[in-house]
Write an enzyme that holds these catalytic residues in place. Structure first.
Site, mmCIF file in Angstrom:
data_model
loop_
_atom_site.group_PDB
_atom_site.id
_atom_site.type_symbol
_atom_site.label_atom_id
_atom_site.label_comp_id
_atom_site.label_asym_id
_atom_site.label_seq_id
_atom_site.Cartn_x
_atom_site.Cartn_y
_atom_site.Cartn_z
ATOM 1 N N ALA A 108 -1.989 5.876 6.861
ATOM 2 C CA ALA A 108 -2.578 4.589 6.506
ATOM 3 C C ALA A 108 -2.186 4.178 5.090
ATOM 4 C CB ALA A 108 -4.099 4.644 6.650
ATOM 5 N N TYR A 109 -2.342 5.112 4.152
ATOM 6 C CA TYR A 109 -1.984 4.822 2.763
ATOM 7 C C TYR A 109 -0.492 4.539 2.644
ATOM 8 C CZ TYR A 109 -1.328 5.479 -2.263
ATOM 9 O OH TYR A 109 -0.981 5.309 -3.593
ATOM 10 N N ALA A 110 0.327 5.396 3.276
ATOM 11 C CA ALA A 110 1.776 5.218 3.202
ATOM 12 C C ALA A 110 2.190 3.880 3.797
ATOM 13 C CB ALA A 110 2.491 6.369 3.921
ATOM 14 N N SER A 112 0.581 1.105 3.767
ATOM 15 C CA SER A 112 0.311 0.033 2.797
ATOM 16 C C SER A 112 1.344 0.042 1.688
ATOM 17 C CB SER A 112 -1.103 0.172 2.223
ATOM 18 O OG SER A 112 -1.226 1.262 1.337
ATOM 19 N N LYS A 113 1.804 1.219 1.286
ATOM 20 C CA LYS A 113 2.790 1.292 0.206
ATOM 21 C C LYS A 113 4.201 0.957 0.700
ATOM 22 C CE LYS A 113 0.143 2.142 -3.287
ATOM 23 N NZ LYS A 113 0.030 1.150 -4.384
#
Length: 302
Positions: free
Chosen positions: A152-154, A156-157
């Site tokens: 999820a974080y990746a 967004s990045k």
């Protein structure tokens, strides 16, 4: 060599400056002689920055009223200073398997890390175009390399990387440079905060999900802690971000930390399966011992 302060004094806006890398960047840019508008969430967060000559502004990048107030502050600057750079540092972390991270958590990550960044950049671009300023987007190693437990974080990045590429090409004819900074491990509180919801996530997994991801969710906190411990200090990261702001001819991307530099470099030419084996092997070092040494399946741990 980095270009230092030009005359007259210019404005640098740093978002997410309450603590950690953002606060360190705000202090570093002020030390170099810029007038820094530092986005903080609470008045108390800005008190420590005042002593460093930084002007704190209340800023939640998902709040349109906050964005409008910042734009008004820039346009109404009493000294009519030009905007040298917008450093889009504000962001939130997140961890957990793709299947079990709630969709609302996915939306929140994108709302802050992507849509908030876009909204603020859109609002300040007229000023940046007038001054031929610079947009510095803080991405991550995870913006180039995604691995189990960080999807999820990746995601967004990765989106920040893509919007930065588009923006760089759109603004190049108008003298506005767009730079991406990709930190690896940085010794801040952000990583710990990103794990706060992981235990709750683990508790809500179904037995079937626990069988698939139980060991992984146990490994993530240890993996994050080891990665953070091996990382650079916030002040070291701030100096690299300052280079992205001040270098006369900046690179399109700067990495922070040896691990980020190594993994991003090898990801360009290694086959996907080989990179998968590398990242999975690194994660498995942090699995519970009975899983790591093959004494039980991933979902059965003491």
């Amino acid at each position: 060599m980095s270009k230092k302060l030009s005359q007259p004094q210019e404005i640098v806006i740093v978002t997410g400056a309450s603590t950690g890398m953002g606060a360190a960047t705000a202090r570093e840019m002020a030390r170099r002689g810029f007038h820094v508008l530092a986005g903080v969430r609470r008045d108390s967060d800005g008190e420590a920055l005042l002593a460093a000559g930084v002007e704190p502004v209340i800023l939640d990048i998902t709040d349109q009223d906050h964005i409008a107030a910042l734009v008004a502050r820039v346009h109404g600057d009493p000294k009519q200073r030009a905007v040298r750079a917008l450093v889009n540092n504000a962001g939130i972390p997140g961890a957990g398997p793709v299947e079990v991270v709630p969709i609302d958590a996915w939306r929140r990550l994108f709302e802050v890390n992507v849509f908030g960044t876009v909204a603020l950049t859109q609002a300040l671009l007229p000023a940046l175009v007038r001054s031929k300023g610079r947009v510095v987007n803080i991405s991550s190693l995870n913006g180039k390399v995604s691995m189990a437990g960080y999807g999820a974080y990746a995601s967004s990045k990765f989106a920040v990387e893509a919007l930065s590429d588009a923006l760089r090409n759109e603004l190049a004819p108008y003298g506005v440079q767009v730079v991406v900074v990709e930190p690896g491990g940085v010794k801040t509180e952000m990583a710990r905060l990103g794990l706060a919801s992981l235990s709750d996530l683990s508790a809500r997994m179904t037995p079937e999900q626990n069988a698939r991801y139980g060991a992984l969710t146990q490994a993530i906190p240890s993996h994050v802690a080891a990665f953070t411990k091996a990382g650079v200090t916030a002040d070291t990261a701030a100096r690299k971000i300052a280079k992205a702001v001040t270098d006369r001819k900046p690179r399109t991307r700067y990495t922070i930390g040896a691990m980020a530099t190594f993994l991003i470099r090898v990801s360009r030419f290694l086959p996907d399966r080989v990179l998968d084996r590398m990242t999975t092997s690194d994660l498995r070092k942090h699995y519970p011992d009975q899983v790591k040494y093959g004494r039980a399946t991933a979902g059965h741990h003491a």
